[in-house]
Write a protein that holds these residues in place. Structure first.
Motif, PDB file in Angstrom:
ATOM      1  N   ILE A   1     127.509 -36.050  -0.177  1.00  0.00           N
ATOM      2  CA  ILE A   1     126.328 -36.860  -0.139  1.00  0.00           C
ATOM      3  C   ILE A   1     126.204 -37.970   0.647  1.00  0.00           C
ATOM      4  CG2 ILE A   1     126.818 -37.953  -2.248  1.00  0.00           C
ATOM      5  CD1 ILE A   1     123.333 -36.231  -1.361  1.00  0.00           C
ATOM      6  N   ASN A   2     127.611 -38.705   0.658  1.00  0.00           N
ATOM      7  CA  ASN A   2     127.652 -39.846   1.781  1.00  0.00           C
ATOM      8  C   ASN A   2     127.545 -39.447   3.151  1.00  0.00           C
ATOM      9  OD1 ASN A   2     128.340 -41.610  -0.613  1.00  0.00           O
ATOM     10  ND2 ASN A   2     130.377 -40.737  -0.740  1.00  0.00           N
ATOM     11  N   LEU A   3     127.935 -38.436   3.219  1.00  0.00           N
ATOM     12  CA  LEU A   3     128.047 -37.913   4.714  1.00  0.00           C
ATOM     13  C   LEU A   3     126.612 -37.607   5.092  1.00  0.00           C
ATOM     14  CD1 LEU A   3     130.907 -35.483   4.976  1.00  0.00           C
ATOM     15  CD2 LEU A   3     130.543 -37.465   6.410  1.00  0.00           C
ATOM     16  N   VAL A   4     125.752 -36.883   4.065  1.00  0.00           N
ATOM     17  CA  VAL A   4     124.220 -36.791   4.255  1.00  0.00           C
ATOM     18  C   VAL A   4     123.538 -38.128   4.528  1.00  0.00           C
ATOM     19  CG1 VAL A   4     122.106 -36.144   3.075  1.00  0.00           C
ATOM     20  CG2 VAL A   4     124.189 -34.747   2.940  1.00  0.00           C
ATOM     21  N   ARG A   5     123.704 -39.179   3.760  1.00  0.00           N
ATOM     22  CA  ARG A   5     123.215 -40.450   3.887  1.00  0.00           C
ATOM     23  C   ARG A   5     123.455 -41.077   5.339  1.00  0.00           C
ATOM     24  NH1 ARG A   5     125.756 -45.210   3.221  1.00  0.00           N
ATOM     25  NH2 ARG A   5     127.501 -43.987   1.881  1.00  0.00           N
TER      26      ARG A   5
ATOM     27  N   PHE B   1     116.267 -28.740   2.299  1.00  0.00           N
ATOM     28  CA  PHE B   1     117.505 -28.118   1.613  1.00  0.00           C
ATOM     29  C   PHE B   1     117.776 -26.723   1.396  1.00  0.00           C
ATOM     30  CE2 PHE B   1     119.682 -26.956  -2.431  1.00  0.00           C
ATOM     31  CZ  PHE B   1     120.581 -27.921  -2.358  1.00  0.00           C
ATOM     32  N   LYS B   2     118.905 -26.096   1.888  1.00  0.00           N
ATOM     33  CA  LYS B   2     118.974 -24.727   1.749  1.00  0.00           C
ATOM     34  C   LYS B   2     120.073 -24.393   0.680  1.00  0.00           C
ATOM     35  CE  LYS B   2     116.035 -24.011   5.138  1.00  0.00           C
ATOM     36  NZ  LYS B   2     114.787 -23.075   5.027  1.00  0.00           N
ATOM     37  N   LEU B   3     119.981 -23.539  -0.082  1.00  0.00           N
ATOM     38  CA  LEU B   3     120.908 -22.802  -1.015  1.00  0.00           C
ATOM     39  C   LEU B   3     122.035 -22.153  -0.054  1.00  0.00           C
ATOM     40  CD1 LEU B   3     119.137 -22.055  -4.106  1.00  0.00           C
ATOM     41  CD2 LEU B   3     120.746 -23.808  -4.173  1.00  0.00           C
ATOM     42  N   ASN B   4     121.523 -21.438   0.956  1.00  0.00           N
ATOM     43  CA  ASN B   4     122.434 -20.523   1.719  1.00  0.00           C
ATOM     44  C   ASN B   4     122.791 -21.201   3.050  1.00  0.00           C
ATOM     45  OD1 ASN B   4     123.546 -18.408   3.008  1.00  0.00           O
ATOM     46  ND2 ASN B   4     122.024 -17.064   2.730  1.00  0.00           N
TER      47      ASN B   4
ATOM     48  N   LYS C   1     122.067 -25.946  -6.920  1.00  0.00           N
ATOM     49  CA  LYS C   1     120.573 -26.270  -6.598  1.00  0.00           C
ATOM     50  C   LYS C   1     120.363 -27.777  -7.154  1.00  0.00           C
ATOM     51  CE  LYS C   1     115.948 -25.877  -6.285  1.00  0.00           C
ATOM     52  NZ  LYS C   1     115.463 -25.773  -4.958  1.00  0.00           N
ATOM     53  N   GLU C   2     121.177 -28.235  -8.025  1.00  0.00           N
ATOM     54  CA  GLU C   2     121.071 -29.623  -8.577  1.00  0.00           C
ATOM     55  C   GLU C   2     121.107 -30.583  -7.415  1.00  0.00           C
ATOM     56  OE1 GLU C   2     120.026 -30.604 -11.732  1.00  0.00           O
ATOM     57  OE2 GLU C   2     119.569 -28.689 -11.860  1.00  0.00           O
ATOM     58  N   ALA C   3     122.020 -30.168  -6.479  1.00  0.00           N
ATOM     59  CA  ALA C   3     122.505 -31.158  -5.540  1.00  0.00           C
ATOM     60  C   ALA C   3     121.156 -31.529  -4.681  1.00  0.00           C
ATOM     61  CB  ALA C   3     123.348 -30.479  -4.420  1.00  0.00           C
ATOM     62  N   GLU C   4     120.112 -30.935  -4.725  1.00  0.00           N
ATOM     63  CA  GLU C   4     118.974 -31.124  -4.055  1.00  0.00           C
ATOM     64  C   GLU C   4     118.299 -32.168  -4.603  1.00  0.00           C
ATOM     65  OE1 GLU C   4     114.792 -28.981  -2.525  1.00  0.00           O
ATOM     66  OE2 GLU C   4     115.687 -28.237  -4.128  1.00  0.00           O
ATOM     67  N   LYS C   5     118.284 -32.648  -5.889  1.00  0.00           N
ATOM     68  CA  LYS C   5     117.811 -34.056  -6.380  1.00  0.00           C
ATOM     69  C   LYS C   5     118.375 -35.064  -5.525  1.00  0.00           C
ATOM     70  CE  LYS C   5     117.066 -31.701 -10.951  1.00  0.00           C
ATOM     71  NZ  LYS C   5     117.447 -31.689 -12.363  1.00  0.00           N
ATOM     72  N   LYS C   6     119.832 -35.134  -5.609  1.00  0.00           N
ATOM     73  CA  LYS C   6     120.647 -36.288  -4.845  1.00  0.00           C
ATOM     74  C   LYS C   6     120.053 -36.309  -3.421  1.00  0.00           C
ATOM     75  CE  LYS C   6     124.789 -34.672  -5.853  1.00  0.00           C
ATOM     76  NZ  LYS C   6     126.282 -34.834  -5.569  1.00  0.00           N
ATOM     77  N   VAL C   7     119.860 -35.369  -2.793  1.00  0.00           N
ATOM     78  CA  VAL C   7     119.478 -35.434  -1.448  1.00  0.00           C
ATOM     79  C   VAL C   7     118.039 -35.839  -1.409  1.00  0.00           C
ATOM     80  CG1 VAL C   7     118.933 -33.970   0.410  1.00  0.00           C
ATOM     81  CG2 VAL C   7     120.831 -33.286  -0.699  1.00  0.00           C
TER      82      VAL C   7
ATOM     83  N   VAL D   1     120.034 -38.158  12.854  1.00  0.00           N
ATOM     84  CA  VAL D   1     120.210 -36.838  13.296  1.00  0.00           C
ATOM     85  C   VAL D   1     120.412 -35.750  12.541  1.00  0.00           C
ATOM     86  CG1 VAL D   1     121.709 -38.004  15.206  1.00  0.00           C
ATOM     87  CG2 VAL D   1     122.953 -37.322  13.186  1.00  0.00           C
ATOM     88  N   LEU D   2     120.133 -36.101  11.316  1.00  0.00           N
ATOM     89  CA  LEU D   2     120.439 -35.087  10.315  1.00  0.00           C
ATOM     90  C   LEU D   2     119.207 -33.955  10.360  1.00  0.00           C
ATOM     91  CD1 LEU D   2     121.886 -34.161   7.633  1.00  0.00           C
ATOM     92  CD2 LEU D   2     120.344 -35.640   6.302  1.00  0.00           C
ATOM     93  N   GLY D   3     119.590 -32.718  10.349  1.00  0.00           N
ATOM     94  CA  GLY D   3     118.393 -31.813  10.173  1.00  0.00           C
ATOM     95  C   GLY D   3     118.437 -30.815   8.804  1.00  0.00           C
ATOM     96  N   VAL D   4     119.257 -30.482   8.405  1.00  0.00           N
ATOM     97  CA  VAL D   4     119.101 -29.703   7.260  1.00  0.00           C
ATOM     98  C   VAL D   4     120.429 -29.715   6.514  1.00  0.00           C
ATOM     99  CG1 VAL D   4     118.651 -27.389   6.292  1.00  0.00           C
ATOM    100  CG2 VAL D   4     117.940 -27.895   8.481  1.00  0.00           C
TER     101      VAL D   4
END
Length: 325
Positions: free
Chosen positions: A17-21, A52-55, A37-43, A28-31
């Motif tokens: 999640i720190n890398l996402v931030r 956000f994608k599960l796959n 699925k719970e990770a989507e809330k943090k994102v 430069v963040l695309g996807v």
């Protein structure tokens, strides 16, 4: 940053999640993708606009993404890095590169064949405190390096699939190799498994270099308190880089003296002198920006795949020694 560059992040857990931030803040963040699925809330707390994608396979096939960032458990690194390279993506993978030296070399060769960038997340090499430490050592502050030791200790976070050596030690191995810049002639290691059979919870690894510098690395996730400390002992003094300490106390120089009187060594102790650096700069931001600049400007980072292989060689030899414990 270049608006045409888009990066996909796989793994949005404790560190991901720190890398996402950071990649989002760099523009430069695309996807992003995570199996949970719970990770989507943090994102979405970073920005509701982030896709956000599960796959994760969707990211591999996404032609708008020029690079993939992998922050998943170490056992998955080889397969994910290989897949990303085969989909013609540049790759940033969190440490370690993978869990097998032969596979690591295969990934290196694949990246060369595909003419793609492959970078390993050895974060501490980008820490302003370590960069400053290396600079003052190179300038002669402590004289020739004699000995180095590091502690990376904490209570948790325990792993069930990898030793503490693989989880904690890559940072310290990378810093020591970066400082010494000499061939290793001998590696020894021992440790103990106490929580789960055959998974080492503590390990002590010793390194001997061709230039006669020696080092040891003590790592444990069964320790009563957190300690992250790199100590470099030189002919004219000592430097301590303790990232757990506050701000200007992170980097200290000790000008201790040892003299002889009537065949007895006399020690004169000195107080630690603060070595100032810009502690406000976030190491992870510097690291992420280095990956982006490598792609856009061809500025090679300090933790490219070659450096990742060198760390992996040490880990594999230490692992062999640990297996005998």
């Amino acid at each position: 940053m270049n608006k045409n560059l888009k990066v996909g992040v796989i793994g949005c857990g404790y560190w991901g999640i720190n890398l996402v931030r950071n990649f989002y803040n760099l523009g430069v963040l695309g996807v992003v993708s995570d199996l949970n699925k719970e990770a989507e809330k943090k994102v979405k707390k970073i920005s509701k606009t982030i896709k956000f994608k599960l796959n994760y396979r969707e990211l591999m096939k996404d032609n708008s993404l020029k690079a993939i960032v992998i922050a998943t458990p170490a056992k998955s690194h080889f397969n994910l890095v290989e897949m990303a390279l085969n989909h013609n993506k540049h790759v940033f993978v969190e440490k370690p590169l993978c869990l097998n030296l032969k596979e690591g070399k295969k990934l290196k060769n694949l990246s060369i064949k595909k003419n793609l960038k492959l970078m390993v997340g050895h974060l501490m090499l980008y820490h302003p405190g370590f960069i400053k430490m290396k600079k003052v050592i190179a300038e002669g502050l402590i004289g020739d390096i004699r000995y180095i030791y590091s502690n990376r200790l904490n209570l948790g976070k325990l792993r069930k699939d990898e030793d503490v050596l693989w989880s904690f030690a890559p940072h310290d191995i990378s810093m020591i190799l970066n400082l010494v810049e000499s061939k290793i002639t001998k590696i020894d290691a021992f440790g103990g498994s106490y929580v789960k059979k055959n998974i080492k919870d503590t390990s002590l690894t010793s390194l001997t270099f061709q230039n006669n510098i020696k080092a040891h690395i003590f790592v444990s996730w069964l320790h009563p308190y957190k300690d992250q400390r790199l100590v470099v002992v030189g002919a004219k003094g000592m430097i301590v880089f303790a990232d757990v300490l506050e701000k200007n106390n992170k980097l200290l120089f000790y000008n201790h003296k040892v003299t002889w009187r009537d065949s007895f060594p006399i020690v004169t102790k000195a107080k630690g002198k603060k070595i100032l650096f810009n502690f406000k700069k976030e190491p992870l931001k510097i690291e992420c920006k280095s990956f982006v600049n490598w792609i856009l400007k061809n500025e090679k980072p300090v933790s490219d795949v070659d450096e990742g292989i060198k760390v992996l060689e040490v880990l594999n030899k230490a692992k062999f020694k640990l297996a005998k414990c």
